[in-house]
Design a protein around this motif. Structure first.
Motif, PDB file in Angstrom:
ATOM      1  N   ASN A  12     -16.668   6.613  -0.988  1.00 38.65           N
ATOM      2  CA  ASN A  12     -17.928   6.619  -0.253  1.00 38.65           C
ATOM      3  C   ASN A  12     -18.422   8.045  -0.015  1.00 38.65           C
ATOM      4  OD1 ASN A  12     -19.571   6.551   2.423  1.00 38.65           O
ATOM      5  ND2 ASN A  12     -19.488   4.405   1.801  1.00 38.65           N
TER       6      ASN A  12
ATOM      7  N   VAL B  28      -8.206   2.779  -4.853  1.00 40.71           N
ATOM      8  CA  VAL B  28      -7.610   1.726  -4.021  1.00 40.71           C
ATOM      9  C   VAL B  28      -6.336   1.173  -4.655  1.00 40.71           C
ATOM     10  CG1 VAL B  28      -7.954  -0.610  -3.111  1.00 40.71           C
ATOM     11  CG2 VAL B  28      -9.763   1.099  -2.891  1.00 40.71           C
TER      12      VAL B  28
ATOM     13  N   VAL C  46     -11.850  -4.258  -1.700  1.00 43.80           N
ATOM     14  CA  VAL C  46     -10.990  -4.297  -0.513  1.00 43.80           C
ATOM     15  C   VAL C  46     -10.634  -5.737  -0.151  1.00 43.80           C
ATOM     16  CG1 VAL C  46     -10.921  -3.788   1.977  1.00 43.80           C
ATOM     17  CG2 VAL C  46     -11.860  -2.107   0.373  1.00 43.80           C
TER      18      VAL C  46
ATOM     19  N   SER D  95     -11.249   3.624  -0.592  1.00 47.68           N
ATOM     20  CA  SER D  95     -12.650   3.216  -0.559  1.00 47.68           C
ATOM     21  C   SER D  95     -13.484   4.198   0.249  1.00 47.68           C
ATOM     22  CB  SER D  95     -12.769   1.800   0.008  1.00 47.68           C
ATOM     23  OG  SER D  95     -13.394   1.746   1.239  1.00 47.68           O
TER      24      SER D  95
ATOM     25  N   CYS E 138     -13.879   3.923  -6.812  1.00 45.02           N
ATOM     26  CA  CYS E 138     -13.321   3.119  -5.721  1.00 45.02           C
ATOM     27  C   CYS E 138     -12.128   2.266  -6.147  1.00 45.02           C
ATOM     28  CB  CYS E 138     -14.420   2.260  -5.098  1.00 45.02           C
ATOM     29  SG  CYS E 138     -13.855   1.186  -3.756  1.00 45.02           S
TER      30      CYS E 138
ATOM     31  N   TRP F 282     -10.334   4.105   7.896  1.00 44.27           N
ATOM     32  CA  TRP F 282     -11.445   4.161   6.948  1.00 44.27           C
ATOM     33  C   TRP F 282     -12.585   5.023   7.468  1.00 44.27           C
ATOM     34  CZ3 TRP F 282     -16.618   2.896   6.900  1.00 44.27           C
ATOM     35  CH2 TRP F 282     -17.218   2.763   5.640  1.00 44.27           C
TER      36      TRP F 282
ATOM     37  N   LEU G 294     -12.608  -2.876   7.143  1.00 47.19           N
ATOM     38  CA  LEU G 294     -13.813  -2.401   6.470  1.00 47.19           C
ATOM     39  C   LEU G 294     -15.061  -2.935   7.163  1.00 47.19           C
ATOM     40  CD1 LEU G 294     -15.189  -0.968   4.068  1.00 47.19           C
ATOM     41  CD2 LEU G 294     -14.939  -3.103   2.787  1.00 47.19           C
TER      42      LEU G 294
ATOM     43  N   ASP H 113     -17.428  -2.395  -3.041  1.00 49.37           N
ATOM     44  CA  ASP H 113     -16.373  -1.944  -2.134  1.00 49.37           C
ATOM     45  C   ASP H 113     -15.748  -3.129  -1.405  1.00 49.37           C
ATOM     46  OD1 ASP H 113     -14.812  -0.058  -0.878  1.00 49.37           O
ATOM     47  OD2 ASP H 113     -16.326   0.506   0.594  1.00 49.37           O
TER      48      ASP H 113
END
Length: 438
Positions: free
Chosen positions: A196, A182, A39, A192, A178, A133, A50, A35
């Motif tokens: 999760n 994204v 990102v 992301s 993911c 997020w 994040l 992740d």
């Protein structure tokens, strides 16, 4: 004192539990590393978002470790005493606790996400990214806790394979999902968070199914849950010590620069990943030590403790060598931002040098957790935080020491913990026999 004649267990038995546990422990941080890498290529600002959001979400798992570690300690003793049905029922009650606490955290998290993130970051742009997020990722909270409880009771009855399958199923699916969400789908950082939630939902549902197949009594028993909470109290206070340190570190890094918090996120996630790798043999210790004490064999428990300490030291030294060799290559896998890469060495070499220390500390943590010695671990962690980590972190903010100051604090924290657990292990006073620790 540890006796040279204490019983040992075959290495095959230790690693038969440790290797599947490694997969379970590594799956979540490995997914977070994926992740972070995905990102990280969006730029420094999403990576900083994040970093803060991830630290806040980690409060859920790290603050409520009693659902996993406390459950293992209780179920392992019952399993060792030949009372498997009661051991599984401990898992049922831990799961009820997980669901109740999870939904409370989900509601409170939606309300508090923005003010807490703003207080930590001091930057509106980072706050906005973190909150975006976090509010999505929090939807997976109940199943995060169900997964923790499931791991706890299965480790206690020495079933290490099913938890590995369940956790890999969820995280494997989300690791694929993911980057798709994204980039091609265009959800950016929020993609992301959605991935999760998918991971936690799939894994949690599989653990619920496992309990149903055990045909255990599913009715809540407040007396058992209360006993779990009493053990959990010490583990929660211990976790508060960790959180005060790591939240302070993230806050100081965020107030240093966007590049500093991005670099801190990358090295911290590597630290978390390797901490859990080192903890894999400690998971075996929790199960084996608890079962030995439940069966009334303190001598065997002490023998397992000596084995696990040695294995932890060897593994820590190996990781130190590997990540020293990767110092010029691995950071580029997580970000291409030159500012973030420039900040990385200020944390990297502390992270590398601490691996042998961490190997011994985490191994003995596992031994003492398996024995249910939670009060000692609470006191040792809080003392190490107050005397070591926190003073250097905040001095780093005041004097502008940056990541070097933050990671110096972590180093002192680990060295103090090493002293405490070594003294406790050598005393042997943790090896209290019986199906229930009193």
């Amino acid at each position: 004192m540890v006796n040279a004649l204490d019983e040992r267990v075959p290495a095959r038995k230790v690693f038969g539990l440790a290797v599947p546990a490694l997969g379970v422990l590594a799956a979540e941080p490995l997914y977070v590393l994926v992740d972070t890498a995905v990102v990280g290529h969006l730029g420094a600002l999403p990576l900083a978002g994040l970093a803060l959001g991830g630290v806040l979400l980690s409060l859920v798992s790290t603050q409520l470790t009693f659902l996993s570690y406390g459950t293992t300690a209780r179920t392992a003793r019952l399993h060792g005493a030949g009372r498997r049905a009661e051991a599984v029922e401990e898992g049922v009650q831990a799961t009820w606790l997980a669901l109740a606490v999870g939904f409370v955290i989900l509601g409170l998290g939606q309300l508090l996400a923005e003010p807490v993130a703003r207080a930590m970051s001091g930057d509106e742009a980072i706050t906005a990214e973190a909150v975006s997020w976090l509010r999505i990722a929090l939807c997976g909270t109940p199943m995060i806790l169900v997964t923790m409880a499931g791991n706890g009771w299965m480790r206690g009855v020495q079933d290490a394979v099913r938890p590995l399958r369940y956790v890999l199923a969820g995280n494997g699916l989300s690791a694929v999902l993911c980057p798709v969400l994204v980039y091609p789908v265009g959800m950016g950082l929020e993609g992301s968070a959605v991935a999760n939630v998918v991971a936690q939902t799939v894994s949690g549902a599989l653990f619920l199914g496992a309990l149903a197949r055990e045909r255990a009594r599913l009715r809540p028993h407040p007396s058992v849950m209360w006993a779990q909470l009493k053990l959990g109290r010490d583990l929660v206070l211990r976790s508060l010590g960790f959180q005060a340190c790591f939240l302070s570190a993230a806050t100081v890094a965020a107030r240093t620069s966007t590049e500093a918090v991005g670099a801190h996120q990358v090295v911290l996630q590597l630290w978390t990943f390797l901490s859990l790798v080192l903890d894999s043999v400690a998971i075996a210790a929790q199960s084996l030590v608890g079962a030995a004490l439940g069966a009334g064999s303190g001598r065997k428990a002490r023998g397992v403790a000596a084995q696990i300490t040695l294995y932890g030291l060897i593994l820590g030294c190996a990781l130190c060598v590997v990540f020293a060799a990767l110092s010029q290559v691995l950071p580029h896998a997580f970000t291409s931002d030159p500012g973030v890469l420039g900040e990385m060495p200020g944390a990297w070499w502390f992270f590398v040098a601490l691996q042998p220390v961490a190997g011994v500390v985490f191994a003995l943590d596992g031994v003492l957790l398996g024995a249910g010695d939670a009060a000692f671990l609470r006191n040792a962690t809080l003392a190490s935080a107050i005397l070591g980590f926190l003073p250097l972190i905040w001095a780093s903010l005041g004097f502008g020491w940056g990541l070097v100051g933050i990671w110096s604090g972590l180093s002192l924290f680990m060295l103090l913990r090493l002293v405490f657990v070594l003294v406790r292990w050598r005393s042997g006073s943790w090896a209290v026999e019986g199906a229930v620790r009193v």
